[in-house]
Scaffold this active site. Structure first.
Site, short mmCIF file in Angstrom:
data_model
loop_
_atom_site.label_atom_id
_atom_site.label_comp_id
_atom_site.label_asym_id
_atom_site.label_seq_id
_atom_site.Cartn_x
_atom_site.Cartn_y
_atom_site.Cartn_z
N TYR A 146 -8.60 -3.23 -11.38
CA TYR A 146 -8.28 -1.93 -10.77
C TYR A 146 -7.00 -1.31 -11.35
O TYR A 146 -6.97 -0.17 -11.75
CB TYR A 146 -8.02 -2.11 -9.27
CG TYR A 146 -9.17 -2.38 -8.37
CD1 TYR A 146 -9.70 -1.38 -7.57
CD2 TYR A 146 -9.70 -3.66 -8.23
CE1 TYR A 146 -10.73 -1.62 -6.69
CE2 TYR A 146 -10.73 -3.92 -7.34
CZ TYR A 146 -11.24 -2.90 -6.57
OH TYR A 146 -12.26 -3.14 -5.69
N GLU A 202 -6.73 2.07 -13.57
CA GLU A 202 -6.16 3.26 -12.91
C GLU A 202 -4.92 3.74 -13.65
O GLU A 202 -4.76 4.93 -13.91
CB GLU A 202 -5.83 2.93 -11.45
CG GLU A 202 -7.08 2.77 -10.59
CD GLU A 202 -6.79 2.41 -9.14
OE1 GLU A 202 -5.65 1.98 -8.83
OE2 GLU A 202 -7.71 2.55 -8.30
N CYS A 228 0.83 -1.21 0.00
CA CYS A 228 0.00 0.00 0.00
C CYS A 228 0.86 1.25 0.00
O CYS A 228 0.66 2.16 -0.80
CB CYS A 228 -0.94 -0.01 1.20
SG CYS A 228 -1.83 1.54 1.41
N HIS A 285 -26.73 22.12 -1.68
CA HIS A 285 -26.86 22.60 -3.04
C HIS A 285 -25.84 23.70 -3.32
O HIS A 285 -25.64 24.56 -2.47
CB HIS A 285 -28.28 23.14 -3.24
CG HIS A 285 -28.57 23.49 -4.65
ND1 HIS A 285 -28.68 22.53 -5.65
CD2 HIS A 285 -28.75 24.70 -5.26
CE1 HIS A 285 -28.95 23.13 -6.80
NE2 HIS A 285 -28.98 24.44 -6.60
N CYS A 317 -1.50 1.77 -3.14
CA CYS A 317 -2.45 2.87 -2.89
C CYS A 317 -1.83 4.27 -2.86
O CYS A 317 -2.29 5.18 -3.55
CB CYS A 317 -3.15 2.66 -1.54
SG CYS A 317 -3.51 0.96 -1.14
N LYS A 368 0.19 5.42 -6.01
CA LYS A 368 -0.81 5.46 -7.08
C LYS A 368 -1.67 6.72 -6.98
O LYS A 368 -1.88 7.43 -7.95
CB LYS A 368 -1.66 4.19 -7.01
CG LYS A 368 -2.75 4.03 -8.06
CD LYS A 368 -4.06 4.68 -7.75
CE LYS A 368 -4.66 4.35 -6.43
NZ LYS A 368 -5.11 2.99 -6.28
N GLU A 396 -25.82 15.71 -3.71
CA GLU A 396 -27.21 15.96 -3.31
C GLU A 396 -28.17 15.07 -4.11
O GLU A 396 -29.30 14.83 -3.68
CB GLU A 396 -27.59 17.44 -3.47
CG GLU A 396 -27.70 17.91 -4.90
CD GLU A 396 -28.13 19.39 -5.02
OE1 GLU A 396 -29.10 19.78 -4.36
OE2 GLU A 396 -27.47 20.12 -5.79
P1 NDP Z 1 -7.76 -7.56 -10.53
O1 NDP Z 1 -8.00 -8.87 -9.94
O2 NDP Z 1 -8.58 -6.37 -10.13
O3 NDP Z 1 -7.83 -7.65 -12.11
C1 NDP Z 1 -7.04 -8.56 -12.83
C2 NDP Z 1 -7.38 -8.40 -14.29
O4 NDP Z 1 -6.47 -9.16 -15.07
C3 NDP Z 1 -8.77 -8.88 -14.63
O5 NDP Z 1 -9.31 -7.99 -15.57
C4 NDP Z 1 -8.52 -10.25 -15.21
O6 NDP Z 1 -9.47 -10.63 -16.17
C5 NDP Z 1 -7.20 -10.03 -15.91
N1 NDP Z 1 -6.42 -11.27 -16.05
C6 NDP Z 1 -6.17 -12.18 -15.10
N2 NDP Z 1 -5.39 -13.17 -15.61
C7 NDP Z 1 -5.17 -12.86 -16.89
C8 NDP Z 1 -4.46 -13.49 -17.94
N3 NDP Z 1 -3.82 -14.63 -17.74
N4 NDP Z 1 -4.44 -12.90 -19.16
C9 NDP Z 1 -5.10 -11.74 -19.36
N5 NDP Z 1 -5.77 -11.08 -18.39
C10 NDP Z 1 -5.81 -11.65 -17.18
O7 NDP Z 1 -6.21 -7.31 -10.27
P2 NDP Z 1 -5.31 -6.04 -10.25
O8 NDP Z 1 -3.96 -6.55 -10.55
O9 NDP Z 1 -5.85 -4.92 -11.05
O10 NDP Z 1 -5.38 -5.60 -8.73
C11 NDP Z 1 -5.13 -6.57 -7.71
C12 NDP Z 1 -5.96 -6.28 -6.49
O11 NDP Z 1 -5.42 -5.17 -5.81
C13 NDP Z 1 -7.39 -5.90 -6.80
O12 NDP Z 1 -8.23 -6.99 -6.91
C14 NDP Z 1 -7.75 -5.02 -5.65
O13 NDP Z 1 -8.26 -5.83 -4.63
C15 NDP Z 1 -6.43 -4.40 -5.25
N6 NDP Z 1 -6.34 -3.02 -5.74
C16 NDP Z 1 -7.21 -2.10 -5.23
C17 NDP Z 1 -7.16 -0.79 -5.67
C18 NDP Z 1 -8.12 0.19 -5.11
O14 NDP Z 1 -8.70 -0.08 -4.07
N7 NDP Z 1 -8.34 1.33 -5.78
C19 NDP Z 1 -6.20 -0.35 -6.67
C20 NDP Z 1 -5.36 -1.40 -7.15
C21 NDP Z 1 -5.45 -2.69 -6.70
P3 NDP Z 1 -10.87 -11.31 -15.82
O15 NDP Z 1 -11.82 -10.22 -15.51
O16 NDP Z 1 -11.19 -12.03 -17.07
O17 NDP Z 1 -10.60 -12.23 -14.66
#
Ligand code: NDP
Length: 454
Positions: free
Chosen positions: A181, A185, A46, A439, A51, A54, A444
């Site tokens: 995410y 982002e 984080c 407002h 976090c 980022k 709101e």
């Molecule tokens: P996520 O789990 O959010 O997303 C992973 C993405 O990668 C999905 O779209 C998934 O597709 C895709 N994917 C997975 N495997 C493959 C593959 N082999 N080939 C192609 N695409 C693939 O992971 P992130 O890495 O973005 O973030 C990790 C975690 O960190 C998040 O789940 C969240 O909990 C946390 N995080 C939170 C943030 C916040 O609170 N703002 C910011 C950043 C991270 P599919 O949908 O098909 O599974």
């Protein structure tokens, strides 16, 4: 179990991130003998690779919109603004060093012994760091996660979020792979900073699991901002030549960029963490299995945070740590409640959410009234920016309870945080209706949506 006095520590925490530090310092402050081991930076993902840096980059990227919008409000910039990535990175690193020191101080003040290095669990009561072995009554695994990069040819030339915060130069172009995410982002961050962005996602629409109306609207807003979205796009190979990377897609298309960034999820960080004969059960995705009290299949070993694969969010890890300590203090079951956890994607604009999505409510057969609003932010009546704000409320018809709130718009993360309190307090639609708005604000609208969607 050996007698209590044979232990060096009451608790040995492995991992100095959000969850581990919270558990270590609070347990130490309560008078217990606590050690905590960390192999990299105090504060964990984080603070150092997630976090915090980022969000600093999100702030940096947003200036581009502010500069573009300013003339409509009478501001003339004497020259076109320029951006210096090294300045941003240096300032960000200075802040992270400060936070590293804050975490160190918190642990020291609480009386926890800090152990720098990679820890390994030798048996239910012994942890080794370098050539030192520590005997402990309990062990808490809070080692977090690490980025997952699919094993395709050339993927080793790509970066992940671990490196994205430390690039020497801002890439002129980047291919981001993933639809979660981090992918969304960083697509918005790099686009705001002036990088040409191609985002590739393997299915038909990114941010799977979030409310469909928000996902669709965010996709079209990002396209309007110049981000090139490629859905149903699968990368099969990456070639690198003369500092350029070529991503080969299954469709036959090729995309070229300065950098390729994998944001394809994170996996629990457990590699070589314990002796193979130790029976700590894990799920197929590597997440450590725990019971309702964060206890692994080895009774003296506990785990929480990203490594248990529930919700990989800092506030969740911290709340899990508090719940575990409460369990140790009182002996009552922790039974952590994972419902109604609010979350935000810090895209431009933010996408934020709490409670059930419309799809989840439908899947559960709930009788829901849907209230929604879609409008142009007052600010953009002058700037002409096309961006719109969208809000959706799900109301359980039989009880009038609010089941979910979803928003796409500026500062949606800030706004949904407050709505989450109302939902946590079991607010009804009538409670919202008799609340007076402020407002003129975007928020709101939460208290002025009177007619459900047909
Ligand atoms: P996520 O789990 O959010 O997303 C992973 C993405 O990668 C999905 O779209 C998934 O597709 C895709 N994917 C997975 N495997 C493959 C593959 N082999 N080939 C192609 N695409 C693939 O992971 P992130 O890495 O973005 O973030 C990790 C975690 O960190 C998040 O789940 C969240 O909990 C946390 N995080 C939170 C943030 C916040 O609170 N703002 C910011 C950043 C991270 P599919 O949908 O098909 O599974």
């Amino acid at each position: 179990m050996p007698p209590k006095n044979d232990f060096d520590f009451d608790l040995f925490v492995i991992g100095g991130g959000s969850g581990g530090v919270r558990a270590a310092r609070r347990w130490a402050a309560a008078g217990h003998r606590v050690a905590i081991a960390e192999e990299r930076d105090w504060g964990g993902t984080c603070v150092h690779r997630g976090c915090i840096p980022k969000k600093l980059l999100v702030f940096a990227a947003h200036f581009a919109q502010d500069f573009a919008d300013a003339p409509a409000y009478g501001w003339q910039l004497p020259t076109a603004p320029t951006f210096a990535w090294p300045t941003l990175i240096a300032n960000k690193d200075r802040e992270l060093r400060r936070l590293n020191a804050v975490y160190t101080d918190l642990l020291k003040t609480a009386g926890a012994q800090m152990v720098a290095g990679r820890a390994r669990i030798l048996d239910p009561h012994q942890v080794q760091v370098a050539d030192q072995t520590y005997r402990t009554r309990r062990i808490l695994i809070a080692t977090g996660g690490r980025p997952l990069v699919p094993p395709i040819p050339g993927a080793d030339s790509a970066i992940t979020s671990d490196q994205a915060f430390h690039l020497d130069t801002l890439p002129a172009s980047i291919i981001i792979i993933g639809g979660g995410y981090i992918a969304v982002e960083f697509a918005c961050i790099f686009n705001g900073l002036g990088t040409k962005v191609d985002l590739l996602y393997r299915r038909d629409l990114f941010l799977r699991g979030f409310d469909l109306d928000l996902r669709q609207r965010l996709a079209s807003t990002m396209v309007d901002q110049g981000i090139r979205l490629h859905f149903d796009a699968d990368v099969t190979r990456i070639d690198s030549k003369n500092g350029q990377h070529i991503a080969h897609l299954r469709s036959g298309q090729k995309l070229t960029a300065d950098q390729v960034f994998y944001a394809t999820g994170r996996v629990p960080h457990t590699a070589d963490l314990w002796q193979p004969d130790l029976d700590i059960a894990t799920a197929p995705n590597g997440a450590i299995q725990i019971n309702q009290n964060f206890q692994t299949t080895v009774p003296s070993i506990y785990a929480l945070g990203d490594v248990v694969g529930k919700r990989a969010l800092t506030p969740v890890a911290i709340a899990e740590a508090e719940a575990l300590l409460q369990h140790w203090r009182t002996g009552t079951a922790a039974n952590f409640n994972y419902c109604n956890i609010p979350a935000a994607v810090f895209s431009a604009p933010n996408l934020a959410t709490v409670g059930l999505t419309e799809q989840e409510a439908t899947d559960r057969g709930l009788d829901c009234a849907i209230y929604q609003t879609d409008f142009r932010h007052l600010k953009h009546t002058l700037t002409g920016r096309k961006e719109r704000v969208y809000m959706k409320l799900l109301v359980d018809r039989p009880t009038d309870r609010i089941l979910g709130a979803h928003m796409l718009g500026p500062e949606a993360g800030e706004i949904i945080q407050s709505i989450a309190i109302a939902i946590q307090a079991s607010a009804t639609k009538s409670d919202f209706d008799r609340t007076i708005g402020i407002h003129p604000t975007m928020a709101e609208e939460w208290v002025t949506m009177h007619t459900p969607r047909p």
